[in-house]
Design an enzyme around this catalytic site. Sequence first.
Site, short mmCIF file in Angstrom:
data_model
loop_
_atom_site.label_atom_id
_atom_site.label_comp_id
_atom_site.label_asym_id
_atom_site.label_seq_id
_atom_site.Cartn_x
_atom_site.Cartn_y
_atom_site.Cartn_z
N LYS A 160 37.33 48.22 43.40
CA LYS A 160 37.76 47.29 42.34
C LYS A 160 37.40 45.85 42.65
O LYS A 160 37.17 45.05 41.75
CB LYS A 160 39.25 47.43 42.09
N GLU A 214 45.16 43.91 32.61
CA GLU A 214 46.04 45.06 32.44
C GLU A 214 46.11 45.80 33.76
O GLU A 214 45.18 45.73 34.56
CB GLU A 214 45.46 45.99 31.37
N SER A 220 36.05 56.12 46.67
CA SER A 220 36.35 54.89 45.92
C SER A 220 37.48 54.07 46.51
O SER A 220 37.57 52.86 46.27
CB SER A 220 36.67 55.24 44.46
C1 LIG Z 1 41.18 52.43 39.91
C2 LIG Z 1 40.62 53.46 40.81
C3 LIG Z 1 39.84 54.52 40.32
C4 LIG Z 1 39.58 54.77 38.86
O1 LIG Z 1 38.86 53.77 38.20
P1 LIG Z 1 37.34 53.95 37.74
O2 LIG Z 1 37.14 52.83 36.80
O3 LIG Z 1 37.22 55.28 37.09
O4 LIG Z 1 36.50 53.86 38.96
C5 LIG Z 1 39.31 55.41 41.23
N1 LIG Z 1 39.54 55.30 42.55
C6 LIG Z 1 40.30 54.29 43.06
C7 LIG Z 1 40.52 54.24 44.53
C8 LIG Z 1 40.87 53.35 42.21
O5 LIG Z 1 41.61 52.36 42.72
#
Ligand SMILES: *Cc1c(COP(=O)(O)O)cnc(C)c1O
Length: 392
Positions: free
Chosen positions: A95, A117, A377
């Site tokens: 993010k 948001e 992620s």
């Molecule tokens: C917010 C988040 C997501 C989901 O958001 P995307 O916009 O689909 O990438 C996925 N993994 C983590 C660790 C997150 O914090």
Amino acid sequence: MTALGDLMREPSPSGRFGEYGGRFVPESLVPACQELERAFRLAWADPSFRGELDHLLRTYGGRPTPVTECHRLSEELGLRILLKREDLNHTGSHKLNNVIGQALLARRMGKSRLVAETGAGQHGVATATAAALFGMECTVYMGAVDVARQELNVFRMNLLGATVRPVESGSKTLKDAINETLRDWVATVETTHYCLGSVMGPHPYPFLVRELQRVVGEEARSQCRQVLGDADPDIVVACVGGGSNAAGTFAGFVDSGARLVGVEAAGGAAMGHGIPGVVHGMRSKFLQDEEGQILEAESISAGLDYPGIGPEHAQLGDAGRAEYGQASDEEVLAAFRLLARTEGILPALEPCHGLAWIVREAGRSIPRGSAVLLTMSGRGDKDVALVLEHSR
Ligand SMILES: *Cc1c(COP(=O)(O)O)cnc(C)c1O
């Protein structure tokens, strides 16, 4: 239908990705969206903007994040598993790539305030982080139900100097928080930038956020080539909430031969069970009831609880360039334990959806010995207590 070679380039002038996307906002927000698009295109073509963003992502964010080859996990699955380590970014997820870019853009547009948001609070914390770094005012809208559920993230945002506004309308969750943030933006657009958290919302956000996350896929492409001896992975996998980490990852591989797979939470599968509709400023696929009311997504991982999906994913799915699988909460918890035990990595539950899909498909639709890249992620510290709850 869009030719495969044109995918993940430019949306149409009205912000369409095939039949999805667009800009469905109140009249009063059209100029703001147009101003943002103009500013972004100029900034993105400006080497000094790109240089400053790169510098910040390196010296503050920790980029480039490595690609890790997972030897023990690979042996267990009969595959060759590589992880793109977005969990090693400052604040613990991909993010930061988006919020640093948008904060820099806001400053360039002369705006001194960010609104955002948030669902579980992860995008709110990231935005509050960027606001603190740039000395900007920050207001985060969060459904009252989520505020009660995510006390610690509310406190984190407060520590970072942000104001958290609980949203009492509708179901008091993420989808209501998005509506409130848009309302704030309408009233304050002179001074305020809406720092949107995924590849969703009105044009130019799906395009802008994908470009800001593209660094994930581009870095991973060249890092994989080093590991795999100048070859691309056979399969590229990422989890999908709104779809930003997946879009950034896919952008680096869309012109390769790799099979692209997005994995949704079984209880929030907008690609799996969604119906086209117009919500939150865009045409895309959403979980809806027979009356067209938006349903709540339900998943163990709060980051995948958006009941829709970014419009470009809807296009990629329809065009057959990407496919979208699902994983259940039980499979996700098993994947969490597997990665912890075999590789010494506690992953966020969101990317465990991708791993759970790989585990299920290994030796089925994924031939033995395939090279598989998974975008990790985020890190799992935030989810350890939840995993503990499900262990009793
Ligand atoms: C917010 C988040 C997501 C989901 O958001 P995307 O916009 O689909 O990438 C996925 N993994 C983590 C660790 C997150 O914090």
